[in-house]
Design an enzyme around this catalytic site. Sequence first.
Site, mmCIF file in Angstrom:
data_model
loop_
_atom_site.group_PDB
_atom_site.id
_atom_site.type_symbol
_atom_site.label_atom_id
_atom_site.label_comp_id
_atom_site.label_asym_id
_atom_site.label_seq_id
_atom_site.Cartn_x
_atom_site.Cartn_y
_atom_site.Cartn_z
ATOM 1 C CE LYS A 1 -34.916 -5.240 -53.773
ATOM 2 N NZ LYS A 1 -35.896 -4.710 -52.817
ATOM 3 C CG ASP B 1 -34.264 -12.643 -57.462
ATOM 4 O OD1 ASP B 1 -35.335 -12.843 -56.846
ATOM 5 O OD2 ASP B 1 -33.858 -11.496 -57.735
ATOM 6 C CE1 TYR C 1 -40.280 -10.141 -51.992
ATOM 7 C CE2 TYR C 1 -41.724 -11.917 -51.284
ATOM 8 C CZ TYR C 1 -41.552 -10.660 -51.831
ATOM 9 O OH TYR C 1 -42.648 -9.903 -52.204
#
Length: 432
Positions: free
Chosen positions: A272, A244, A149
């Site tokens: 994050k 990623d 994702y």
Amino acid sequence: MEKRTLQTARSKAMFKKARTLIPGGVNSPVRAGKAVGMDPLFIGKAEGCNLWDVDGNKYIDFVCSWGPMILGHSHPDVVSALAERIDKGTSYGAPTELEVQLAEAITKLVPSVEMVRMVNSGTEAVMSAVRLARGATGRDKIVKFDGCYHGHGDSLLVSAGSGVATLGIPGCPGIPEGLACSTISLPFNDLKAVAAAFKSHGREIAAVIVEPIPGNMGVVIPEEGFLEGLREITLRHDSLLIFDEVITGFRVSPGGAQLLFGILPDLTCLGKIIGGGLPVGAYGGRRDLMEQVAPEGPIYQAGTLSGNPLAMTAGIATLKALEKAGTYRELDQKGEILFEGILKAASSAGVNIVVNRVGSMGTLFFTGKAVKDFASAKACDTDKFRQFYTRMLQQGIYLAPSAFECWFLSTAHDEESLRYAIECARNSFASL
Ligand code: KE4
């Protein structure tokens, strides 16, 4: 196991009202708890490794806001840095020294990042990196991996993990066919499939984007040579390799997975942890690529709140606190204590589970077989996970409400909280 029926009247009332105002009552789908058949708890406060819901129930938190809270909640260094900054204004829409400081920290710590641009989310980081890759190579196709994702950008919502997998959304309406067909999604850990894709489309592929350690189908470990193979094949075809590292950046080592594995991608996406709980994303990498981003170059990307002074302050304080000697060894040891204890508890209860873990991120799968890609992750027993999730929550253990997510630990999780979580797992396995 003593059955504790959670009193959640206030959460229920808030959720009822939220659903009249916000789609599904949540601002991000995976929080809704649909996959585990439970309504979401509304959280009132958090400190250290604990959360309290609005009904006053206390939990040990293994979601950590889906990764950012690696220092635990309300870390004193982060709180004091924000308190000191807040009366200097919240946003200027102009450069500040703070964004230079965070850029310096990132470029110093992440091996392949020579230059970096701040954005406001991991999705924005990925969207921008993909546009840059397409602009820099003049090619359209992107290769991703099933179950990975990369945020909700149009090009990447193909065979995605996380909330898409959790909700079993087959594809996603609203994405133009012309765009979706520019994305090739392959099985993770399958270098042969990658070679075949390059054989057919090599000169059209702008980039391969990969979570170097996927966290969005649950944690899956890259097999020996897989990431090295991606590096080699992209170089051979003049395509770019994008890591990623929105989850793995500053999670699995001070320089993310690329430092851990010694592989240099061309571009890296971050998020994050670098915001310390405030909205921050970033993309960066080779200078010759990043210099093609506006206003230096023609590839446009922008953001009103990019480099926001409060978000930068929280990120800088977080990365500084992570520099403390031994932090990553301590996080890894905590991960080992927790998951070794859970494995033992499952074994003594005769429950088949597999644990995939790297450092302080891990996932427990209800299966007796290895989980090495999305197909094997989806084959796990999600009904057992649902029962386990409910029993853990009733004992005060707060897990991601999805079988396709990570457990995250923080420096705030102490031995006592880990031992208690193992005890709760033992009770939960016994009642499955
Ligand atoms: P955000 O746009 O949610 O900040 O980041 C998107 C993203 C990009 N790349 C990776 C590897 C990610 O894991 C994410 C977001 N992670 C999910 C949970 N696995 C966020 C939780 C949510 O969607 O609410």
